[in-house]
Scaffold this motif. Structure first.
Motif, short mmCIF file in Angstrom:
data_model
loop_
_atom_site.label_atom_id
_atom_site.label_comp_id
_atom_site.label_asym_id
_atom_site.label_seq_id
_atom_site.Cartn_x
_atom_site.Cartn_y
_atom_site.Cartn_z
N SER A 15 0.85 -1.21 0.00
CA SER A 15 0.00 0.00 0.00
C SER A 15 0.87 1.24 0.00
N ASN A 16 1.92 1.23 0.77
CA ASN A 16 2.80 2.40 0.82
C ASN A 16 3.49 2.61 -0.52
N ASN A 17 3.95 1.47 -1.08
CA ASN A 17 4.63 1.58 -2.39
C ASN A 17 3.68 2.09 -3.44
N VAL A 18 2.48 1.55 -3.41
CA VAL A 18 1.49 2.01 -4.42
C VAL A 18 1.24 3.50 -4.22
N LEU A 19 1.13 3.89 -2.97
CA LEU A 19 0.85 5.31 -2.69
C LEU A 19 2.00 6.16 -3.18
N MET A 20 3.23 5.67 -2.87
CA MET A 20 4.41 6.45 -3.29
C MET A 20 4.50 6.54 -4.81
N ILE A 21 4.22 5.39 -5.42
CA ILE A 21 4.29 5.38 -6.90
C ILE A 21 3.22 6.30 -7.46
N SER A 22 2.05 6.25 -6.87
CA SER A 22 0.94 7.09 -7.36
C SER A 22 1.31 8.57 -7.18
N ILE A 23 1.84 8.88 -6.02
CA ILE A 23 2.23 10.29 -5.76
C ILE A 23 3.31 10.73 -6.73
N PHE A 24 4.30 9.85 -6.96
CA PHE A 24 5.40 10.18 -7.85
C PHE A 24 4.88 10.38 -9.27
N THR A 25 3.98 9.41 -9.63
CA THR A 25 3.42 9.50 -11.00
C THR A 25 2.60 10.77 -11.14
N ALA A 26 1.80 11.07 -10.13
CA ALA A 26 0.97 12.27 -10.20
C ALA A 26 1.84 13.54 -10.24
N ALA A 27 2.92 13.50 -9.41
CA ALA A 27 3.81 14.66 -9.38
C ALA A 27 4.50 14.84 -10.74
N TYR A 28 4.94 13.72 -11.29
CA TYR A 28 5.63 13.79 -12.59
C TYR A 28 4.68 14.27 -13.67
N ALA A 29 3.43 13.74 -13.62
CA ALA A 29 2.43 14.16 -14.62
C ALA A 29 2.12 15.65 -14.45
N TRP A 30 1.99 16.06 -13.19
CA TRP A 30 1.70 17.51 -12.95
C TRP A 30 2.83 18.39 -13.45
N PHE A 57 5.04 17.57 -15.74
CA PHE A 57 5.09 17.53 -17.23
C PHE A 57 4.03 18.46 -17.82
N LEU A 58 2.82 18.37 -17.23
CA LEU A 58 1.74 19.20 -17.74
C LEU A 58 2.02 20.69 -17.49
N THR A 59 2.56 20.97 -16.31
CA THR A 59 2.90 22.37 -15.99
C THR A 59 3.95 22.91 -16.95
N GLN A 60 4.97 22.06 -17.21
CA GLN A 60 6.03 22.47 -18.13
C GLN A 60 5.49 22.69 -19.54
N LYS A 61 4.61 21.79 -19.93
CA LYS A 61 4.01 21.91 -21.27
C LYS A 61 3.21 23.21 -21.37
N ARG A 62 2.45 23.44 -20.31
CA ARG A 62 1.61 24.65 -20.32
C ARG A 62 2.48 25.90 -20.35
#
Length: 553
Positions: A2-17, A19-24
């Motif tokens: 659960s912690n790993n999934v949470l960390m991965i999700s947070i990392f993925t969300a942060a990376y996506a944010w 990337f999207l912020t940079q693109k914008r």
């Protein structure tokens, strides 16, 4: 897990944010850059457009200034009319031509300026112009002072923004028309002069025979008093005809004159003194002669005739009395002087002015008064040769004559005589030597007029001469070739068919250089001179038998 999934999700969300912020951000920066570029282009286009507008405005102002200058300072009058003929605009020259200011002309219909005599064709011209024709015509317009100005008009209809406008270019040809009329009048007078000269020559031949035979008959002792009286009547009528022919020859400028330096004042004073006794006491002659006037060249008798004729005409125009003024003054004619007639050659002249306060001459007759047989007097009261003779004499003296007159305004004749640099001399008469006119010599007489030939033959033969009469110059040469040793004198006419007298004389001189020759003619122009024609004497027709016999002897 659960912690790993949470960390991965947070990392993925942060990376996506991220990337999207940079693109914008990249999109915003690119859009800002593009907007800046477009803004710079718009600013550049705006600047270029502003410069273009300024250049076009400058060109438009220049073009408007150029066309306005051409319109305003044109040497011809320019008018812009609407389709009804109302004046919309005029230039300064048009105002000067018509004598009105711009405000008076604008809004006025052009037909109000047209002279009355041109109104019948005015409507037709307007219709042709509106139908697209380009017209060039001459017309007359009224000026502000009521006088008329002659115009050459070039006009055409043009379309401006759906409206029909008429452009009219007007050139003042008043002076040109005046010069043309003077030239045409001068040419007409020259033609009439040639005709008059020809008629006078033929009449001189007839009068020579009439007067000659009258003279022969008067010497006939067998005639009764009644016949002699009738002969005198014939002679009187013939001499009156001779005077008329002399006037015609003076008009035609082929009359011989004795040209010599003279003081015009002497001629004026002598003429006034001579004619003063026949002038009505109710007519006053006023003389105003300029002191120290230069010498002119002329025939005093002919100039006296001119002055006398003008005074007599002035007298006839004032049956109830009036004033005749005679003035002289020095004047210099220059090309740039507007009040002098254009046809007078520049130079120094004596101006002789003879004016009266009489009834005047109608305007339509002024240009005809110098024509032979034209008279303003009642029928039977004038021959119409007086002023024709005056015109011929003045022309023969290399002068000019002008007239200004109007009904009820009197008449003024201006005579221009060129100043001479010669000196006046006094001529002393020599008493003639009397001698016998009879002889026995052989004389060859050549004339194509049979009546003249018979008269000369009769008058010579009655005084002892042997005469060979010939009516053909060709035959005369043949006879002279055969009998030149016996012929001692030749009398020949100048104007003949087949061969003129001048050529005949040259042929006779070639055969016998020392032959004596008398030339006779109704003409007495400059060409007929003793030196040029190689003759010994000249006799003008008509002549008396006694004069012929005297010259022959």
């Amino acid at each position: 897990i659960s912690n790993n999934v949470l960390m991965i999700s947070i990392f993925t969300a942060a990376y996506a944010w991220k990337f999207l912020t940079q693109k914008r951000l990249e999109n915003e920066l690119r859009l800002q850059y593009e907007l800046d570029q477009e803004k710079r282009k718009l600013e550049l286009y705006s600047t270029q457009l502003e410069q273009l507008v300024q250049e076009r405005t400058k060109e438009l102002n220049k073009s408007e200034l150029m066309f306005r200058s051409l319109f305003e300072y044109a040497t011809d009058g320019v008018m812009i009319l609407d389709r009804d003929g109302k004046i919309i605009n005029v230039n300064q020259r048009a105002c000067e031509i018509h004598g009105f200011d711009r405000g008076s002309l604008i809004g006025t219909n052009i037909k109000l300026l047209e002279a009355e005599e041109n109104m019948p064709v005015f409507k037709e011209r307007m219709e042709r112009i509106l139908n697209g024709e380009s017209l060039l015509f001459e017309t007359q317009h009224y000026r502000k002072d009521g006088s008329k100005v002659s115009l050459e008009v070039s006009t055409k209809a043009i379309e401006v923004e759906g409206n029909i406008l008429i452009q009219s270019f007007q050139r003042d040809i008043t002076e040109k028309k005046s010069i043309q009329e003077q030239l045409a009048h001068s040419q007409k007078m020259e033609s009439i002069g040639l005709l008059a000269g020809g008629i006078a020559h033929n009449f001189n031949n007839i009068l020579t025979a009439i007067l000659g035979y009258v003279e022969l008959l008067q010497d006939d002792d067998t005639l009764d008093d009644t016949s002699k009286k009738r002969l005198r009547n014939i002679e009187g009528a013939a001499r009156k005809a001779t005077e008329m022919i002399s006037k015609l020859l003076s008009f035609a400028r082929i009359e011989r004159h004795e040209i010599l330096p003279l003081n015009l004042h002497d001629v004026v004073n002598d003429t006034v003194k001579l004619i003063g006794s026949v002038i009505d006491k109710r007519i006053e002659i006023r003389i105003d002669l300029t002191n120290n006037i230069p010498v002119v060249e002329g025939d005093p008798n002919q100039l006296e005739q001119v002055i006398m004729n003008l005074i007599v005409n002035a007298r006839d125009s004032m049956p109830d009395g009036g004033v005749i003024s005679i003035k002289t003054r020095m004047t210099e004619v220059k090309r740039d002087v507007s009040d002098m007639p254009a046809y007078i050659t520049p130079g120094r002249y004596i101006l002789l002015t003879i004016s009266d306060t009489g009834c005047g001459i109608p305007k339509e007759m002024v240009n005809r008064i110098f024509e032979p047989f034209f008279t303003t007097k009642e029928r039977g009261k004038g021959t119409g040769l007086g002023l024709a003779m005056v015109y011929g004499i003045i022309k023969d003296h290399k002068g000019y004559i002008t007239v200004q007159s109007g009904v009820g305004k009197g008449s003024t004749f201006d005579i221009y005589l060129p100043v001479s640099d010669k000196t006046i001399y006094i001529h002393k008469d020599i008493k003639p030597h009397l001698f016998s006119v009879a002889g026995q010599e052989n004389i060859l007489v050549v004339d194509d007029e049979e009546d003249v030939l018979d008269f000369i033959k009769d008058i010579l033969e009655t005084h002892g001469y042997k005469v060979l009469p010939v009516n053909n110059p060709i035959t005369a040469i043949d006879i002279f070739k055969k009998s030149s040793g016996e012929i001692e004198l030749v009398i020949t006419d100048i104007i003949m068919p087949l061969m003129e007298g001048k050529e005949l004389i040259r042929n006779l001189r070639a055969i016998k250089p020392d032959i004596k020759i008398i030339a006779i003619s109704g003409y007495t122009d400059e060409v007929i001179s003793k030196d040029k024609m190689m003759i010994d004497e000249f006799l003008r027709k008509p002549f008396e038998g006694s004069l012929l016999l005297s010259i022959v002897r």
